[in-house]
Design a protein around this motif. Sequence first.
Motif, PDB file in Angstrom:
ATOM      1  N   LEU A 191      -4.602  19.916  17.219  1.00 33.56           N
ATOM      2  CA  LEU A 191      -3.834  19.073  18.305  1.00 33.56           C
ATOM      3  C   LEU A 191      -5.237  18.604  19.534  1.00 33.56           C
ATOM      4  N   PRO A 192      -5.064  17.674  20.015  1.00 32.74           N
ATOM      5  CA  PRO A 192      -6.167  17.145  21.053  1.00 32.74           C
ATOM      6  C   PRO A 192      -5.555  17.581  22.380  1.00 32.74           C
ATOM      7  N   PHE A 193      -5.224  18.758  22.549  1.00 29.87           N
ATOM      8  CA  PHE A 193      -4.942  19.384  23.760  1.00 29.87           C
ATOM      9  C   PHE A 193      -5.646  20.463  24.277  1.00 29.87           C
ATOM     10  N   ASP A 194      -5.694  21.017  25.366  1.00 33.80           N
ATOM     11  CA  ASP A 194      -6.412  22.191  25.816  1.00 33.80           C
ATOM     12  C   ASP A 194      -5.433  23.221  25.655  1.00 33.80           C
ATOM     13  N   ASP A 195      -5.910  24.333  25.761  1.00 38.10           N
ATOM     14  CA  ASP A 195      -5.403  25.747  25.425  1.00 38.10           C
ATOM     15  C   ASP A 195      -4.138  26.044  26.503  1.00 38.10           C
ATOM     16  N   ASP A 196      -3.092  26.699  26.378  1.00 38.44           N
ATOM     17  CA  ASP A 196      -2.139  27.084  27.548  1.00 38.44           C
ATOM     18  C   ASP A 196      -1.805  25.847  28.298  1.00 38.44           C
TER      19      ASP A 196
END
Length: 315
Positions: A191-196
């Motif tokens: 996924l192209p998203f940051d952690d948390d």
Amino acid sequence: MAAGLSLSLWLWRSRCRALLSRPAGAVRAHRGLAAGPEMHFGFQSVTEEERREKIYQVFENVAKKYDVMNDSMTLGIHRVWKDILMHKMNPCPGTLLLDVAGGTGDIAFRFINYVRSVRQRQLQRKLKHHQNLSWQEIFDSYQKDQFNSLGDSQVVVCDINREMLKVGKQKAQHLGYSEGLSWVLGNAEELPFDDDKFDVYTIAFGIRNVTRIDLALQEAYRVLKPGGRFLCLEFSHVSNPLLSRLYDLYSFQVIPVLGEVIAGDWRSYQYLVESIRQFPPQEELKAMIEDAGFFKVDYENLNFGIVAIHSGFKL
């Protein structure tokens, strides 16, 4: 001697040409190199890369008729299942949702409607507790709150298939959804998203088509905030023997025919039926979700297990 050498050279060249003309996987296998782990595409055995490409092509083919076919295959019951998922989520204003493999927007639109409804009830309760306000003050307060009808909620739709996203965007424009909604091209396994980042992660009728379910679950865990919730709606396994036989009969004899008549695509819907039979049963998927790190994992069977909603939390 020269004739024998020429014959050997000719045979060697012929063999090289034959090898080079084979698919890459066949060449690797001939050389003794691994062609990748064997996986299922419906009832076929394929490599991981072949499965990924074939599934992409399936949804490229069915995107434009996806909603019509869902209504036809399930007699419209898929709408009820998605409503149940949303009520199970029970999002409040301010919730940040990631809907994976949700290209046509069904979950996203329900989320927006649900949050707007909650927000509207909150506003009405707020105004009831301020009976001493003037009409102008009530009007100004109402206008201010109406402007932010989602209470800062956001839903990000992530799908690997451009055609599915295209259909979803067209539906959103036609139905008037724009606030709090964004579309991202991305792979559930990376996924192209940051952690948390997200409060809730949903995947409805999508995890069955992920090439590596374990990687998708790990990514779901990574992008959720501590306390965030994982929700998966998916076709599952029917426990009642009689119903199971009737369900198989309908699935294999009727659904591919509907696919041919409505979407002009028998094979894609034959795959979808076969993929359900290859998907892990409820308890096995539950164990996989727990292995990814989630706690308080459980599931709810709908319609005798034709579908199930799995839930887990990142603690």
